[in-house]
Design a protein around this motif. Structure first.
Motif, PDB file in Angstrom:
ATOM      1  N   TRP A 374      -1.506  -1.886   4.124  1.00  0.00           N
ATOM      2  CA  TRP A 374      -1.587  -3.096   3.312  1.00  0.00           C
ATOM      3  C   TRP A 374      -1.428  -4.311   4.215  1.00  0.00           C
ATOM      4  O   TRP A 374      -0.954  -4.208   5.346  1.00  0.00           O
ATOM      5  CB  TRP A 374      -0.547  -3.104   2.194  1.00  0.00           C
ATOM      6  N   GLY A 391      -3.561  -3.894  -0.785  1.00  0.00           N
ATOM      7  CA  GLY A 391      -3.528  -2.645  -0.034  1.00  0.00           C
ATOM      8  C   GLY A 391      -3.911  -1.441  -0.864  1.00  0.00           C
ATOM      9  O   GLY A 391      -4.525  -1.556  -1.929  1.00  0.00           O
ATOM     10  N   LEU A 396       1.185   1.340  -2.722  1.00  0.00           N
ATOM     11  CA  LEU A 396       1.898   0.232  -3.365  1.00  0.00           C
ATOM     12  C   LEU A 396       2.487   0.597  -4.717  1.00  0.00           C
ATOM     13  O   LEU A 396       3.352  -0.120  -5.226  1.00  0.00           O
ATOM     14  CB  LEU A 396       0.958  -0.961  -3.534  1.00  0.00           C
ATOM     15  N   LEU A 418      -8.839  -1.120  -3.812  1.00  0.00           N
ATOM     16  CA  LEU A 418      -7.628  -1.756  -3.317  1.00  0.00           C
ATOM     17  C   LEU A 418      -6.845  -2.311  -4.494  1.00  0.00           C
ATOM     18  O   LEU A 418      -7.405  -2.564  -5.578  1.00  0.00           O
ATOM     19  CB  LEU A 418      -7.972  -2.883  -2.335  1.00  0.00           C
TER      20      LEU A 418
END
Length: 795
Positions: A374, A391, A396, A418
């Protein structure tokens, strides 16, 4: 702490006058890059060889005591040397041209502007901009750094990147992995590591080549046999020829010349040189000559998805907001994130093309890292401070969240996904991601390379297994691989769940073909695990995260548009960025090695029967049956000339280890059969008192030629039209030499086929010997050669 004046100098760089001053003082980085040997080294290497020394001495003996016609073999020295020099000079020109195309080009600040130069254009105190993937070409000191991390593994062996701050030292040969910055050149030219590393990386050599080492081993053994064989032959010839030392020396030369596998080393060099030139025409840079041999032995190709199966360029397909976020506002955030990164990667660059920069003030940045997966930035915007991260969704977000499931569903269709999240604090590499609030999915379309499917099909046909190893989401990578019909692509593996120990990792690699979320260190571990299982591994890639695996693989293949660091450590660079070039590279390697092994059977068969004849004739104490010209005729028609054609023929058989052992298995039986048949024919002919010495010798020549041409016919399988023409031409040329009293006919070669009984004996013995050769090759191929050695005869 740098002063304001120094900062201005850093931004401005050197002026034209300052550059000129340093050039005049010799403070430049102009170190000649050696892409091959010099012309003088090429000439010396091709003239001063073991083969030339041995044959040259024997040729000199014939010039002093014999007939020039018996010295025809000596002209092979001139021909072989000239061919070797010409071929290597051609390869040298091609390689030097390609090396210039593929070299790293640093960005240097001059008079306040950034210009791209060749490494030789850098001078002392130049300010060089640095970004992810940039190779550091001169030693220097950091003068600006923004999250700058440098991989010094090529110098220290330490795989972890080193964080660099202003004032830290940089060594040429390392490369930037994360962040941006600038360096001031403190050591250039021969004082820097770059001079030493460039010479080592670009020198073309055949060291660590199993093929070359095997041939040298054979030549050394033959060299040790020559002296005792010479003594035995001279003693035997003096006993049979009386005190005529001239006849004894001619007989010795006739016995020793065919022991040396003349042309084998030459053909090896030519095959490699021609391979390099052919690949050069396909815009393929071979940085180490043994790479061509290594390619012939590859049975596993580890391919990165991005840049290999898919094109580097991507397109922003859509932004899917979460939780009531406004898409227009989110596009402003994405535009700001792209503008905050001076060296955006391919994904961020694709986002920046569709999302304009809102002009926010950047207060903190964290550059993208393949380990973190990320990047992020903090801004001062009209709405106040904002902190955003972009990211991988599976990094995440925790498992089983709606946003994570939505991302996996999109990735399963082959899209690159993403996640944009908002955090409460200023972004930092150690930020707590559990507080991240999902804002949107950023969906990117990847373009599959049109040649990828055909390339994968080629590898499947050639028994080369392809492993797709990517840092992207496993399901996304699997979808791309499935569309290319890669076997077992429907079961992609998340590398984060792979065992750490080598055996467990190797088992997983044997069972799977698609691996996602692979870290740079895991790529390296995967290559090592496959090698531990006996595989010969080629690794392809174009990004910084591929460097460690490229360096450890048996063959590293980099894309020409990839980072300078990948191009620096790879043995093969595809300058046209086409994955479709790789089958040609592999095929070229297989052609070279397979054909050299094929012709080695011919040369070593001659060596075996020559040694046998020398020992047998010496012990029996009869006149040596051949003049040197006889063996020149037989060797040229059954080995020398055909070998040149066979060495350049198509060949797709994957090479295997054990070159010397395998070749001797094929050459020793046929050589012993040829030698025994020749001695038998000669003794039977000598028993016929109605035959003249020339007719007795001719009978031995006929038998040896027929057995040798049968060995050629066996080795040349499977047949093609040109191979049949080649064998028929050899038979026609020998028939002319043995029967026609015209130009280069029987009078020149001193042959007489007019005595029917001895010729009949020669033909009968030759037929029996040919049958034995066929049986010997059949047993080697079907019996002893079954398994690892099978198929090497019947290519």
């Amino acid at each position: 702490m740098a002063t304001t004046e120094q900062r201005v100098d850093v931004l401005r760089g050197l002026t034209a006058a300052e550059v000129a001053q340093r050039v005049a003082a010799g403070q430049t980085n102009d170190v000649p890059a050696r892409t091959s040997r010099t012309v003088g080294e090429i000439v010396r290497a091709n003239v001063l060889t073991r083969f030339n020394a041995i044959v040259g001495v024997l040729f000199a003996i014939i010039l002093v005591v014999g007939d020039i016609r018996d010295g025809l073999f000596g002209f092979v020295i001139i021909i072989n040397t000239l061919i070797g020099i010409v071929q290597e000079l051609r390869a040298k020109r091609t390689l030097e041209r390609l090396a210039i195309v593929g070299e790293a080009r640093p960005r240097v600040r001059r008079d306040g502007e950034v210009v791209e130069l060749a490494p030789s254009g850098v001078v002392l105190d130049d300010i060089i901009d640095l970004g992810p993937g940039d190779k550091i070409v001169v030693d220097g000191v950091v003068v600006a750094a923004d999250g700058l991390e440098v991989d010094e593994s090529l110098l220290t062996g330490e795989s972890d990147p080193v964080h660099k701050q202003v004032g830290d030292q940089l060594l040429s040969g390392s490369f930037v992995t994360v962040g941006t910055g600038a360096q001031r050149a403190t050591k250039v030219g021969r004082e820097a590591y770059a001079a030493q590393l460039a010479e080592e990386a670009s020198r073309f050599t055949l060291v660590n080549s199993e093929l070359r080492n095997g041939i040298n081993t054979i030549l050394k053994v033959i060299q040790y046999l020559l002296i005792p064989a010479a003594i035995l032959i001279i003693w035997s010839q003096i006993r049979t020829q009386g005190s005529d030392i001239r006849e004894a020396l001619v007989g010795m030369v006739a016995a020793l010349v065919p022991m040396v596998p003349e042309g084998l080393v030459l053909l090896t060099s030519i095959a490699f040189a021609v391979g390099v030139v052919r690949l050069g025409r396909r815009q393929c840079l071979v940085q180490e000559l043994p790479a061509i041999e290594g390619l012939a032995r590859v049975d596993v190709v580890c391919a990165d998805k991005t840049g290999t199966l898919t094109e580097n360029g991507m397109r922003l397909a859509e932004v899917r907001p979460f939780g009531g976020h406004d898409e227009a506002q989110l596009r402003c955030v994405l535009g700001a994130l792209c503008a905050a990164d001076p060296r955006p990667n391919a994904s961020l660059a694709a986002v920046g093309e569709r999302c304009p920069d809102p002009g926010w003030t950047v207060t903190a940045t964290v550059p993208f890292s393949s380990a973190r997966k990320w990047s992020g930035a903090s801004f001062t915007s009209p709405d106040g401070p904002q902190h955003w991260i972009l990211g991988a969704p599976d990094v995440l977000l925790p498992d089983d969240t709606p946003e994570r499931l939505a991302a996996e569903e999109a990735g399963a269709g082959g899209l690159r996904v993403l996640l944009l999240v908002r955090v409460a604090a200023t972004v930092d590499p150690a930020i707590d991601l559990t507080t991240a609030v999902p804002a949107a999915l950023v969906v990117l379309e990847q373009r599959i390379r049109p040649e990828a499917a055909g390339t994968l099909a080629f590898f499947a046909e050639q028994d080369v297994e392809v492993k797709v190893i990517s840092g992207d989401n496993a399901r996304s990578v699997g979808a791309v691989a499935q569309s290319l019909r890669l076997p077992r692509a429907d079961a992609p593996v998340d590398a984060r769940k792979l065992p750490a120990e080598r055996d467990g990792l190797a088992d997983a690699l044997e069972n799977g073909t698609v691996f996602g979320r692979v870290t740079p260190s895991q790529k390296r571990d995967m290559v090592g695990a496959l090698q531990a299982r006996g595989h010969t591994v080629a690794m392809t890639g174009d990004g910084v995260n591929d460097v460690l695996a490229l360096k450890d693989a048996d063959i590293g293949v980099a894309m020409g548009s990839g980072s300078p660091a990948t191009r620096a450590v790879a043995q093969i660079v595809l300058l046209d960025n086409s994955f479709a070039t790789l089958p040609h590279v592999v095929a070229e390697g297989r052609r070279v090695i397979g054909n050299i092994e094929r012709v080695a059977n011919l040369f070593l068969t001659k060596t075996v029967y020559s040694v046998f004849l020398a020992i047998a004739i010496g012990l029996i104490a009869v006149p040596f049956p051949f003049l040197p010209r006889h063996l020149t005729l037989i060797g040229s028609l059954t080995i020398g000339i055909p070998a040149f054609f066979l060495a350049l023929a198509p060949n797709h058989e994957r090479a295997r280890t054990g070159f010397v052992r395998r070749v001797l298995r094929l050459a020793v039986p046929s050589g012993l059969v040829a030698g025994a048949a020749t001695v038998t024919t000669y003794l039977l002919a000598r028993a016929d008192t109605t035959a003249t010495p020339i007719q007795q010798s001719t009978a031995a020549v006929v038998t040896l030629y027929l057995v040798a041409v049968w060995v050629l016919a066996v080795v040349a399988r499977p047949y093609a039209w040109w191979k049949i023409v080649m064998i028929c031409a050899s038979i026609g040329a020998f028939t002319w030499a043995a029967t026609v009293p015209l130009f280069f006919g029987r009078d020149f070669w001193q042959l007489d086929t007019g005595h029917v009984p001895t010729v009949t004996t020669a033909l009968v013995v030759a037929v029996v010997a040919a049958a034995l050769v066929e049986v010997a090759y059949y047993l080697v191929d079907r019996g002893v050669g079954r398994g690892a050695d099978r198929g090497l005869v019947r290519r």
